[in-house]
Structures are given as C-alpha cells and as structure tokens.
Design a protein around this motif. Sequence first.
Motif, PDB file in Angstrom:
ATOM      1  N   GLU A 214       9.028 -11.150 -17.596  1.00  0.00           N
ATOM      2  CA  GLU A 214       7.838 -11.818 -18.147  1.00  0.00           C
ATOM      3  C   GLU A 214       8.061 -13.303 -18.427  1.00  0.00           C
ATOM      4  O   GLU A 214       7.183 -14.126 -18.113  1.00  0.00           O
ATOM      5  N   PRO A 215       9.196 -13.725 -19.011  1.00  0.00           N
ATOM      6  CA  PRO A 215       9.372 -15.180 -19.240  1.00  0.00           C
ATOM      7  C   PRO A 215       9.331 -15.991 -17.956  1.00  0.00           C
ATOM      8  O   PRO A 215       8.727 -17.076 -17.913  1.00  0.00           O
ATOM      9  N   VAL A 216       9.951 -15.510 -16.879  1.00  0.00           N
ATOM     10  CA  VAL A 216       9.921 -16.245 -15.611  1.00  0.00           C
ATOM     11  C   VAL A 216       8.513 -16.244 -15.042  1.00  0.00           C
ATOM     12  O   VAL A 216       8.050 -17.262 -14.490  1.00  0.00           O
ATOM     13  N   HIS A 217       7.810 -15.133 -15.161  1.00  0.00           N
ATOM     14  CA  HIS A 217       6.434 -15.081 -14.651  1.00  0.00           C
ATOM     15  C   HIS A 217       5.568 -16.136 -15.337  1.00  0.00           C
ATOM     16  O   HIS A 217       4.801 -16.863 -14.677  1.00  0.00           O
ATOM     17  N   ASP A 218       5.684 -16.243 -16.650  1.00  0.00           N
ATOM     18  CA  ASP A 218       4.873 -17.222 -17.387  1.00  0.00           C
ATOM     19  C   ASP A 218       5.271 -18.651 -17.004  1.00  0.00           C
ATOM     20  O   ASP A 218       4.390 -19.523 -16.801  1.00  0.00           O
ATOM     21  N   SER A 219       6.572 -18.916 -16.880  1.00  0.00           N
ATOM     22  CA  SER A 219       7.027 -20.268 -16.570  1.00  0.00           C
ATOM     23  C   SER A 219       6.662 -20.657 -15.141  1.00  0.00           C
ATOM     24  O   SER A 219       6.222 -21.784 -14.885  1.00  0.00           O
ATOM     25  N   VAL A 220       6.824 -19.736 -14.184  1.00  0.00           N
ATOM     26  CA  VAL A 220       6.457 -20.035 -12.801  1.00  0.00           C
ATOM     27  C   VAL A 220       4.961 -20.252 -12.679  1.00  0.00           C
ATOM     28  O   VAL A 220       4.501 -21.092 -11.906  1.00  0.00           O
ATOM     29  N   THR A 221       4.183 -19.506 -13.456  1.00  0.00           N
ATOM     30  CA  THR A 221       2.729 -19.698 -13.440  1.00  0.00           C
ATOM     31  C   THR A 221       2.364 -21.112 -13.885  1.00  0.00           C
ATOM     32  O   THR A 221       1.445 -21.733 -13.333  1.00  0.00           O
ATOM     33  N   GLN A 222       3.077 -21.637 -14.888  1.00  0.00           N
ATOM     34  CA  GLN A 222       2.804 -22.999 -15.338  1.00  0.00           C
ATOM     35  C   GLN A 222       3.152 -24.028 -14.258  1.00  0.00           C
ATOM     36  O   GLN A 222       2.487 -25.056 -14.126  1.00  0.00           O
ATOM     37  N   ILE A 223       4.189 -23.775 -13.477  1.00  0.00           N
ATOM     38  CA  ILE A 223       4.622 -24.735 -12.454  1.00  0.00           C
ATOM     39  C   ILE A 223       3.752 -24.637 -11.204  1.00  0.00           C
ATOM     40  O   ILE A 223       3.286 -25.653 -10.671  1.00  0.00           O
ATOM     41  N   LEU A 224       3.534 -23.424 -10.714  1.00  0.00           N
ATOM     42  CA  LEU A 224       2.835 -23.236  -9.448  1.00  0.00           C
ATOM     43  C   LEU A 224       1.342 -23.015  -9.606  1.00  0.00           C
ATOM     44  O   LEU A 224       0.586 -23.251  -8.664  1.00  0.00           O
ATOM     45  N   GLY A 225       0.934 -22.543 -10.780  1.00  0.00           N
ATOM     46  CA  GLY A 225      -0.467 -22.183 -10.964  1.00  0.00           C
ATOM     47  C   GLY A 225      -0.683 -20.723 -10.606  1.00  0.00           C
ATOM     48  O   GLY A 225       0.003 -20.172  -9.742  1.00  0.00           O
ATOM     49  N   PRO A 226      -1.646 -20.076 -11.229  1.00  0.00           N
ATOM     50  CA  PRO A 226      -1.849 -18.645 -10.986  1.00  0.00           C
ATOM     51  C   PRO A 226      -2.277 -18.334  -9.555  1.00  0.00           C
ATOM     52  O   PRO A 226      -1.887 -17.297  -9.007  1.00  0.00           O
TER      53      PRO A 226
END
Length: 606
Positions: A214-226
């Motif tokens: 979950e932490p990587v999912h949230d951080s990657v979402t901030q970088i790449l966008g949903p």
Amino acid sequence: MPAHAHVQHAPPALTEAEWAHARWEDDGGPIYEPPPGPQAGHWLRIAAALTDRLPELADREDVLVTCEQTTRSGAPAAFYPALARLEIDRALFAPLRPHTIDPSQPGDEENYPVAWGAFTHEAAHAAHSRWTTPPELRGTALDAAAQLLEESRAEHAHLNRRPGDRRFLRSAAHTLILADCTAKGVSDRWQAATVAALILARRDAGILDPDETEPVHDSVTQILGPDLLATLTAIWTAAHTTGDTDGQAMLNHAEAWCQALSANPAALEPAPDSQPGEHTGGLATAIGAVLGRVRTNEAAQNAAQARVDAARAARAEARAARAAWQRQAARLAEKVFAPGSRPYTPGKAVPGRRRSPVSGTRPPTPAEKAAAGQLARALRAAAYRERTPTVTASAAPPGRLNMRQALAREAQLAAGATLTATPWTRTTYRPNAAPPLRVGIAVDVSGSMDIAAAPVASAAWIMAQATALTDPDSRSATVAYDRSVTAITTPGRAPARVTQFDARGGGHSLAEAIDALTSALGLDRPGAGRLLVIASDGYYRPDEAARASQRITPLRADGCAVLWLAFAPDPHPLPGTALLELADPAQAATAIGQAAIAALATTNRP
C-alpha cells in the motif's frame, strides 16, 4: 534499478583473466587450472545438489547450476538461457558455512530461504521464460520493459504450478529486490514505473500482499497519477496471462509500456533524471515501509507456522506415546486376564508368589439375582433409541392425503400439463440399534477396604450378569488391586457364582488396573456406553495417585465416565472422577447401576 540484470539471453563475456588464459593456451601453454579454495569442494557439492533439485522446480533436466564467488552479471543470481546455466552467489547462503548446507535433503532449504528464493526465481525463468528479444532490439527501452514485465510474469506462472514456493519468492523479494530499490532510490517517472512493475506487479502475481504494498501504491500514484498507473497495471496484468513462448505478445506489452511513459522504444533505456521530482524522495521512503511490512508479516507467518509445526509435532508425539501405552496395556491385560492367571505385580519381580485376594466363591442369593434382572431391564430402557422417521411423498396411496397437492394435481390434469404433484405422504420409522455397554470395576483390596469387600463382590457379579442380559455385545470385568492386580471377573464371561475376596494387601497399583480394564474392554474407544468404577478410599502415595490420574484424564477425554465409590468417611477421590459416598456398602450395586444407566443414556454410535 534491479530489473533484469540477472537474465542474460546472450552468453556472458569473458573476463580479462579468461582472455589471458585463452591466449596462453593458444600459444601452446598448458591448461591453467586455478588452485581450489579452502571450501571449493563443498561449493561443488552444493552446486551438484542444486542441479539435482532444479528439475522439481523448473521441470527441466538440462540446466547446470554453479555457485560462484560473484556471478558474471553482478546480480545475486543469474540464468543464461543460451547456455542452460544458472549461477547463484555464495553470499546468499550467509551466515551458514558451506559444510552445513545440504540441498540434497528436502527441507534443508528452510535454513537459507533467501538463497532458495533466488534459486526458485531463476528456476521460474528456466521453466517459463521461453522467448528472447531479437538481437537488434537488445539494450533498448523496449527490451528493458519486456524483461521488466517478464519478472512478475515468470513468478506468476511458477506459482500456478508450485504455490508452496510463495514464501521463498517473498524472502528473495524483500531481501534482494526491495532492499536494492531502497538503496538506489528513485529519481523519475521511468524508475517509478519500474518500482511499480517490481513491487505492485508482484502483488497482483500473488507474491506480496496488498496491505504490504500500500505505501508504494500511494507514492507511485502521486508520481505517475492514477490514470497512468491504471494503464501500467493493465499492461502487466495482461502480461501475466501471456504464454511462455509468445515473445511477440511480450514485445507488444513492452511497446505499450514505453508509449505510456513517453519513452522511445527503439532508443536506449532512459537514464535516471538528474533533477528528481517533488514526490520521488517519498517513494524511497514508501519502499522502506513496504520492506518493514513484509518483514513484519514474514515474522508473524513464521511464528504461526512454528506454532503449527510444534502442535503437529506434539500431536505426533502424543499419538506415538498413546500407541506405546496401548501396546503396554494390551500386554498387561493378557497377563491379568489370562486363564488361570495369578496376581500380577507390576515393576520388579518379587521373590515368591503373591497371595491371591480371592478367598472363594458362593452361589448368588435370590436378592442378587433379582437385582441383576432389574438392572438389566433398566439398562435396556436407557439404551433405547427412538426410531428415525422418514417422510416420503408419492402420487398414489397409501398415505395421508395432502389437499393442496391434490388440488394442484387436478389443475394439472385439467390443463393437460405434466403431473408433478404428490398428494400422498407416508411416514416410515427405522429402528436404531442400541449401543452396548462396557463396565470396568477396579476394587481396592488394601487393608483399609476390608469393610467393602463383600458388597463390592456382590455388585461385580450383579453388573456382570446385568450387562450380559442387556446385550450380547455388552461386557464387564472386575479386577482387585493392591500392590498386585488380580482378575475377579473376566471380559465377556458372566460368572455363575459370586467371587469373594479379602482386603488385606498393601500398596495401590490402580494405574495398572485401569490399563488392564481399558485394554480388555476398550474403554478408550467410542461405540459403546463406557463406565469405569473405582471402589477405594483414595489413601495413596503421591506417586501412585499421579500415575492413576494420568490414566483417568485421557479416559474422560475419550468419553468414558469414571465413578469413584467411597465407603469410609473423608475419602480422597482422584481428580476427574464423580464421587459417590455410601454409608451402607450394600448400596454399591444400585449406585453402580445408576451410573451405568447415565453413561449409556448419553452414548451414541459413531
């Protein structure tokens, strides 16, 4: 980033030392053999054992495994499809010493889960990575993306064959991949997407858990966008369903990956950005959080597995101990109930022959015969089981008419429809067999029990006769015990006369008396109403009481009722027994009968 450096589709390049050796041999020099290291023999043995174990993981027998000081690719482990060769770094087995490692023994891999996880990952490539990037495309962004997607695809395919290898793949993932991601950091979108493919794709492949990533999912979402992350997720999900030999489909997935990230597929893999974005630093922290969660979950799972293993081992040990006790009890019962047997004294042999407490026999009195008949009738009533009713419906009599179904049948007839109504119901009753009875009576014949000898002898005869009259399968037996164990009535044989005995002995072998009765009557086996009756004042030495309690506790757990009859004031019954104090010894027969009825009434056949 640790993407695919361990998969080498081209043969490895020769090192400078190897070039020098080749030139030396070309010039006619003798073949150079480097001196073996102090542990070289052990590593050769380990490599040979891994080679033998590889077919069970990869379903291939043509791959050679070697243990290297450092793999040629620099990765912890590497697979060379062109050479059918798998290399693994010796450092992965640390801190174990080579002479303690034996992969030829199944289960030894539990001692080095990280090394075995890396070995399993390469075995997954050996089994499922059956395609290669065309030579002209190697080193491009397209090749990098294709090999990146192949990582989780190969593990996903491996888990479909061998789901039990998941924990080893997890060990390799959190020790090698996650730790490497954390150490190198993330500086741009391409690397963020690479982290997503290495971590989130393993989540979707079943290697890592959603709560861990979950932490990587949230951080990657901030970088790449949903939206972009959803696109990349769809790409690796499609790759997971791609066949092992469908290289063109994997290249198509890789091209879609490059296009989603605005990278030129034909160009080199994008270099790390020298100016990281505002959220890239947080991704490294998120990877560290994932690493912590995975390690926590692994520790919890290992602890749970350890508890399961300990419980399984305890059950196996208990079964072995029970089997050993049953064999010992069977031998004891043979000695106690053998025809013409004398009193049996457990433990060390005692010089001379033990005096039997049996003093003679007498004919039963009319009152005893009447008591046996009354007890037999009561036992039969307690053993009665209600008949099982079965209700069946039919279209024709006999039976009871159901008006609703009858009207439905008439309507079906009038409409010309298929007749499905069943207006007649009938109830039949099936009798249930009553369970037989097993009653074991252990009589204390030490000096303090002299007052109870006569009434308990009478009760033993009454019980033997009553159980024989109740059911042909019912059995009872009586033993007398002091320091020795003596059979008074034997199982399956109702005596015609009442056996009399004296109570003048010393010591208490109640544990052995229970063993003999349990084995002879099957008091520890279901399928019968089982009752153990102990007639004693309970004045035992601590060791005698402890050994007897060790027999009573499992008997009660197996469903056998235990009744303790006391005829003297201030009795000391053992734990787990139902105490019944009798002021009049003549009441023993009635008390035993009532306890037997209660035990039988609550017993069902298995």
